[in-house]
Design a protein around this motif. Structure first.
Motif, PDB file in Angstrom:
ATOM      1  N   ASN A 100      50.520 103.883   2.944  1.00  0.00           N
ATOM      2  CA  ASN A 100      49.822 104.424   3.549  1.00  0.00           C
ATOM      3  C   ASN A 100      50.531 105.040   4.500  1.00  0.00           C
ATOM      4  O   ASN A 100      50.802 106.723   5.046  1.00  0.00           O
ATOM      5  N   ASN A 101      52.251 105.013   4.732  1.00  0.00           N
ATOM      6  CA  ASN A 101      53.237 106.341   5.255  1.00  0.00           C
ATOM      7  C   ASN A 101      53.414 107.225   4.400  1.00  0.00           C
ATOM      8  O   ASN A 101      53.683 108.578   5.211  1.00  0.00           O
ATOM      9  N   ILE A 102      52.958 107.278   2.482  1.00  0.00           N
ATOM     10  CA  ILE A 102      53.384 107.812   2.172  1.00  0.00           C
ATOM     11  C   ILE A 102      52.100 108.990   2.354  1.00  0.00           C
ATOM     12  O   ILE A 102      52.103 110.239   2.548  1.00  0.00           O
ATOM     13  N   ILE A 103      50.702 108.464   1.926  1.00  0.00           N
ATOM     14  CA  ILE A 103      49.384 109.213   2.620  1.00  0.00           C
ATOM     15  C   ILE A 103      50.068 110.049   3.796  1.00  0.00           C
ATOM     16  O   ILE A 103      49.177 111.530   3.721  1.00  0.00           O
ATOM     17  N   ALA A 104      50.362 109.844   4.785  1.00  0.00           N
ATOM     18  CA  ALA A 104      50.032 110.208   5.840  1.00  0.00           C
ATOM     19  C   ALA A 104      51.265 111.235   5.614  1.00  0.00           C
ATOM     20  O   ALA A 104      51.072 112.658   6.821  1.00  0.00           O
ATOM     21  N   VAL A 105      52.329 111.301   5.711  1.00  0.00           N
ATOM     22  CA  VAL A 105      53.381 112.488   5.611  1.00  0.00           C
ATOM     23  C   VAL A 105      53.167 113.334   4.352  1.00  0.00           C
ATOM     24  O   VAL A 105      52.907 114.210   4.542  1.00  0.00           O
ATOM     25  N   THR A 106      51.940 113.142   3.392  1.00  0.00           N
ATOM     26  CA  THR A 106      51.313 113.891   2.456  1.00  0.00           C
ATOM     27  C   THR A 106      50.293 115.191   3.772  1.00  0.00           C
ATOM     28  O   THR A 106      50.695 116.291   2.955  1.00  0.00           O
ATOM     29  N   ILE A 107      49.624 114.581   4.027  1.00  0.00           N
ATOM     30  CA  ILE A 107      48.822 115.603   5.212  1.00  0.00           C
ATOM     31  C   ILE A 107      49.145 116.016   5.776  1.00  0.00           C
ATOM     32  O   ILE A 107      48.508 117.279   6.132  1.00  0.00           O
ATOM     33  N   PHE A 108      50.313 115.753   6.759  1.00  0.00           N
ATOM     34  CA  PHE A 108      51.031 116.837   7.284  1.00  0.00           C
ATOM     35  C   PHE A 108      51.829 117.036   6.817  1.00  0.00           C
ATOM     36  O   PHE A 108      51.397 118.685   7.197  1.00  0.00           O
ATOM     37  N   PHE A 109      52.031 117.691   5.515  1.00  0.00           N
ATOM     38  CA  PHE A 109      52.375 118.261   4.749  1.00  0.00           C
ATOM     39  C   PHE A 109      51.338 119.718   4.185  1.00  0.00           C
ATOM     40  O   PHE A 109      51.578 121.211   3.770  1.00  0.00           O
ATOM     41  N   ALA A 110      50.644 118.693   3.932  1.00  0.00           N
ATOM     42  CA  ALA A 110      49.467 119.623   3.192  1.00  0.00           C
ATOM     43  C   ALA A 110      48.536 120.379   4.216  1.00  0.00           C
ATOM     44  O   ALA A 110      48.726 121.375   4.379  1.00  0.00           O
ATOM     45  N   TRP A 111      48.738 120.344   6.232  1.00  0.00           N
ATOM     46  CA  TRP A 111      47.829 120.870   6.724  1.00  0.00           C
ATOM     47  C   TRP A 111      48.888 121.897   6.833  1.00  0.00           C
ATOM     48  O   TRP A 111      48.966 123.473   7.503  1.00  0.00           O
ATOM     49  N   ILE A 112      50.773 121.855   7.017  1.00  0.00           N
ATOM     50  CA  ILE A 112      51.139 123.014   6.650  1.00  0.00           C
ATOM     51  C   ILE A 112      51.217 124.036   6.432  1.00  0.00           C
ATOM     52  O   ILE A 112      51.607 125.024   6.604  1.00  0.00           O
ATOM     53  N   LYS A 113      50.746 123.773   5.594  1.00  0.00           N
ATOM     54  CA  LYS A 113      50.700 124.487   3.794  1.00  0.00           C
ATOM     55  C   LYS A 113      49.555 125.091   4.243  1.00  0.00           C
ATOM     56  O   LYS A 113      49.721 126.517   4.122  1.00  0.00           O
ATOM     57  N   ASN A 114      48.499 124.739   4.699  1.00  0.00           N
ATOM     58  CA  ASN A 114      47.462 125.371   5.647  1.00  0.00           C
ATOM     59  C   ASN A 114      47.178 126.138   5.962  1.00  0.00           C
ATOM     60  O   ASN A 114      46.390 127.374   5.929  1.00  0.00           O
ATOM     61  N   MET A 115      47.676 126.109   6.719  1.00  0.00           N
ATOM     62  CA  MET A 115      48.301 126.789   8.078  1.00  0.00           C
ATOM     63  C   MET A 115      49.251 127.892   7.984  1.00  0.00           C
ATOM     64  O   MET A 115      48.242 129.275   8.185  1.00  0.00           O
ATOM     65  N   PHE A 116      49.817 127.741   6.786  1.00  0.00           N
ATOM     66  CA  PHE A 116      50.508 129.291   6.638  1.00  0.00           C
ATOM     67  C   PHE A 116      49.963 130.129   5.668  1.00  0.00           C
ATOM     68  O   PHE A 116      50.370 131.156   6.186  1.00  0.00           O
ATOM     69  N   LEU A 117      49.344 129.189   4.827  1.00  0.00           N
ATOM     70  CA  LEU A 117      48.142 130.742   3.705  1.00  0.00           C
ATOM     71  C   LEU A 117      47.240 131.094   4.552  1.00  0.00           C
ATOM     72  O   LEU A 117      46.378 132.285   5.058  1.00  0.00           O
ATOM     73  N   ALA A 118      46.394 130.295   5.293  1.00  0.00           N
ATOM     74  CA  ALA A 118      45.322 131.048   6.643  1.00  0.00           C
ATOM     75  C   ALA A 118      46.354 131.823   7.505  1.00  0.00           C
ATOM     76  O   ALA A 118      45.985 133.081   7.914  1.00  0.00           O
ATOM     77  N   ILE A 119      47.487 132.209   8.114  1.00  0.00           N
ATOM     78  CA  ILE A 119      48.116 133.033   8.716  1.00  0.00           C
ATOM     79  C   ILE A 119      48.758 134.312   8.079  1.00  0.00           C
ATOM     80  O   ILE A 119      48.616 135.500   8.092  1.00  0.00           O
ATOM     81  N   ILE A 120      49.438 133.908   6.599  1.00  0.00           N
ATOM     82  CA  ILE A 120      50.073 134.549   6.468  1.00  0.00           C
ATOM     83  C   ILE A 120      49.027 136.003   5.803  1.00  0.00           C
ATOM     84  O   ILE A 120      49.397 137.004   5.239  1.00  0.00           O
ATOM     85  N   ASN A 121      48.259 134.988   5.085  1.00  0.00           N
ATOM     86  CA  ASN A 121      46.654 135.760   4.149  1.00  0.00           C
ATOM     87  C   ASN A 121      45.858 136.465   4.855  1.00  0.00           C
ATOM     88  O   ASN A 121      46.341 137.535   4.806  1.00  0.00           O
ATOM     89  N   ASP A 122      45.933 136.441   6.092  1.00  0.00           N
ATOM     90  CA  ASP A 122      45.105 137.183   6.913  1.00  0.00           C
ATOM     91  C   ASP A 122      46.003 138.434   7.509  1.00  0.00           C
ATOM     92  O   ASP A 122      45.852 139.785   7.255  1.00  0.00           O
ATOM     93  N   THR A 123      46.761 137.689   8.396  1.00  0.00           N
ATOM     94  CA  THR A 123      48.368 138.443   8.428  1.00  0.00           C
ATOM     95  C   THR A 123      48.430 140.233   7.897  1.00  0.00           C
ATOM     96  O   THR A 123      48.834 141.004   8.054  1.00  0.00           O
ATOM     97  N   TYR A 124      48.958 139.507   6.584  1.00  0.00           N
ATOM     98  CA  TYR A 124      49.330 139.926   5.580  1.00  0.00           C
ATOM     99  C   TYR A 124      48.250 141.102   5.095  1.00  0.00           C
ATOM    100  O   TYR A 124      48.807 142.665   4.894  1.00  0.00           O
ATOM    101  N   SER A 125      47.191 141.030   4.766  1.00  0.00           N
ATOM    102  CA  SER A 125      45.759 141.825   4.316  1.00  0.00           C
ATOM    103  C   SER A 125      45.878 142.784   5.012  1.00  0.00           C
ATOM    104  O   SER A 125      45.925 143.652   4.487  1.00  0.00           O
ATOM    105  N   GLU A 126      45.743 142.680   6.353  1.00  0.00           N
ATOM    106  CA  GLU A 126      45.657 143.727   7.049  1.00  0.00           C
ATOM    107  C   GLU A 126      46.703 144.810   6.976  1.00  0.00           C
ATOM    108  O   GLU A 126      46.664 146.070   7.613  1.00  0.00           O
ATOM    109  N   VAL A 127      47.968 144.405   7.302  1.00  0.00           N
ATOM    110  CA  VAL A 127      48.974 144.849   7.505  1.00  0.00           C
ATOM    111  C   VAL A 127      48.876 145.543   6.098  1.00  0.00           C
ATOM    112  O   VAL A 127      49.258 147.350   6.357  1.00  0.00           O
ATOM    113  N   LYS A 128      48.579 145.269   4.936  1.00  0.00           N
ATOM    114  CA  LYS A 128      49.295 145.837   3.878  1.00  0.00           C
ATOM    115  C   LYS A 128      47.747 146.854   3.285  1.00  0.00           C
ATOM    116  O   LYS A 128      48.520 148.264   3.313  1.00  0.00           O
ATOM    117  N   ALA A 129      47.351 146.927   3.767  1.00  0.00           N
ATOM    118  CA  ALA A 129      45.154 148.054   4.109  1.00  0.00           C
ATOM    119  C   ALA A 129      46.608 148.928   4.965  1.00  0.00           C
ATOM    120  O   ALA A 129      45.344 150.089   4.491  1.00  0.00           O
TER     121      ALA A 129
END
Length: 525
Positions: A369-398
């Motif tokens: 259970n502890n390993i699953i909890a740590v996994t979901i923590f880092f997975a959400w960090i990765k998700n936030m990075f994808l959402a922010i970087i993809n959105d911001t970078y697409s606008e700047v690049k265009a």
């Protein structure tokens, strides 16, 4: 894991750029949607294993065995034990009363299940409870020479090397003879030591009166000695109403300083995982999780082959590798726990007269259970990075690719405005020819020095020029046919640094224009 958003190359017409931007956004949204489905599946796995009844089961059991006081003595409970006398009072009082519930409050017999006790009438004790003691040998510590005549016995803190393995006391039953460990349970990490398995062990009887007589006999024959360093009280319960096991461990440590330190562990876990329809839904989510894991692993292997050593230069790639390692570890733990449960559960329930060691299964289940909890923590960090970087970078690049031209018109407009203002103030001669040939960097630097620019300004200008040329060559060449390339963190940082330096230069030019305008205003007055 999904790739970041894609760079879009210049050198094409605006309608084509617009079409490619739409394709890029659609591809990015598909990747984000896929990863979001993975996150939802992971959340279902994480929170689907958590049952509110786990908290309440732990609460009622801890209240019974930790907070219940000795009859007639409101001060003494398990948490307040400080001496050997308090410990025996607890054993013969709250512990004894808490373990044996063989009749209703009207003294009517309710159950006839091989005399098994049902705590709070709902939680059946699996097997019988076990009490285990670990001791250290005499003369395991060194006494200063001046005190050797006064101190003939010295018992050091517990370590595996100091442990006493010799029989003592009556030497008749298992509680007086040392027993080696035959379980796979991990060592216990206490307040003042790390304690291994084995020791001087005895199990309690199914009969309340026999258990009480056992406690009295041990107390009168000094089962607890000066060499005692820890006593474990272990037992397991099962509540069929909520399909939960509760594994309980009460620990009393006897440090070398004297006194007693108490601690406890209550693990409410769902070891029988696939019983209801909801459990089978969780099982389908586990299969889906494994499919996602195979897909993401394949993607990362392709990226490593493509970028090779450059792949390891990005911190986000390291995060993706960490997520994969955590996911594989969680799957391994889950498979291991299920296999061990399948092999051991039947053996543990086979003989109700012996102690059933469920601590081993609960321990690894909690780690899962502890390993699953740590996994979901880092997975959400990765998700936030994808959402922010993809959105911001697409606008700047265009904006950067469509609105910017090689001659950089905005810079020329500002430059011409500065020159015109200086000419009006007669601080600079007018240029004879606007369309002069392009000069080399060295010639431009020498001319800037003659015009009074300092070295810092010249160096910044040269740095900006190099960045401009490198970015134009890499991203705006009409010779490049490959319109889609994966974004790297280094490329994003280059464009970002270029934008920051450009902003500084524009701010510097704006300050100069403000000074010129103030001088013009003063001359007009």
């Amino acid at each position: 894991m999904p790739e970041a958003s894609r760079w879009h190359r210049g050198g094409t017409s605006k309608p084509k750029l617009h079409y490619r931007k739409e394709v890029e956004i659609r591809t990015t949204l598909q990747e984000l949607l896929l990863y979001f489905i993975f996150l939802i599946n992971l959340c279902i796995l994480t929170f689907g294993m958590v049952n509110p009844h786990m908290y309440y089961l732990n609460k009622v059991m801890s209240s019974l065995f930790l907070d219940t006081s000795v009859s007639g003595d409101e001060r003494t409970n398990f948490k307040s034990i400080r001496s050997t006398t308090d410990f025996w009072k607890y054993m013969e009082g709250p512990l004894l009363e808490g373990l044996y519930w063989d009749s209703w409050y009207t003294n009517q017999k309710l159950y006839n299940l091989k005399n098994s006790s049902r705590i709070y009438y709902e939680n059946i004790i699996l097997g019988v409870p076990r009490v285990r003691q670990l001791k250290v040998r005499n003369n395991t510590c060194k006494v200063y020479s001046s005190f050797q005549s006064l101190i003939t016995e010295c018992y050091d803190k517990y370590t595996a090397e100091n442990e006493d393995l010799s029989d003592f006391g009556l030497q008749s039953n298992t509680e007086w003879t040392y027993s080696t460990s035959n379980t796979s349970s991990p060592w216990h990490w206490g307040f003042v030591g790390v304690y291994r398995n084995g020791g001087f062990i005895f199990t309690l009887s199914k009969s309340k009166s026999e258990t009480k007589n056992k406690f009295i006999d041990l107390r009168l024959n000094s089962w607890i000695t000066r060499g005692t360093r820890v006593i474990f009280i272990d037992f397991s319960l099962y509540n069929a109403n909520v399909n939960l096991f509760c594994i309980i461990r009460l620990v009393a440590e006897f440090p070398a300083t004297g006194g007693i330190l108490t601690s406890w562990q209550f693990y409410s876990v769902k070891l029988l995982r696939y019983v209801s329809y909801y459990d089978y839904f969780i099982a389908s989510c586990e299969v889906t999780f494994c499919i996602f894991l195979v897909v993401f692993t394949t993607q990362e292997i392709k990226k490593i082959k493509e970028f090779k050593s450059a792949y390891l230069k990005s911190i986000w790639n390291w995060l993706e590798l960490l997520l994969l390692v955590l996911c594989f570890t969680a799957v391994s733990f889950n498979i291991y726990c299920n296999i061990q449960l399948f092999l051991l559960l039947g053996q543990l329930l086979e003989n109700t007269e012996k102690y059933s060691d469920f601590y081993f299964l609960a321990y690894w289940h909690v780690y899962y259970n502890n390993i699953i909890a740590v996994t979901i923590f880092f997975a959400w960090i990765k998700n936030m990075f994808l959402a922010i970087i993809n959105d911001t970078y697409s606008e700047v690049k265009a904006d950067y690719s469509i609105g910017r031209r090689p001659d950089f018109e905005l810079g020329n407009v500002i430059k011409k405005g500065c020159f015109n203002a200086l000419e009006k103030l007669k601080l600079k001669k007018a240029q004879k020819d606007e369309d002069v040939n392009i000069k080399s960097s060295g010639e431009l630097a020498e001319e800037a020095r003659r015009q009074g620019f300092d070295e810092n300004e010249i160096q910044r200008a040269e740095k900006m020029k190099k960045w401009k040329e490198r970015l134009e060559k890499k991203y705006y060449s009409t010779e490049i046919e490959d319109d889609y390339q994966p974004v790297t963190q280094q490329e994003f940082q280059e464009l970002f640094l270029y934008a920051v330096e450009l902003e500084k230069e524009l701010h510097y030019i704006s300050l100069k224009l403000n000074r010129v305008m103030r001088k013009l205003s003063a001359l007009q007055k």
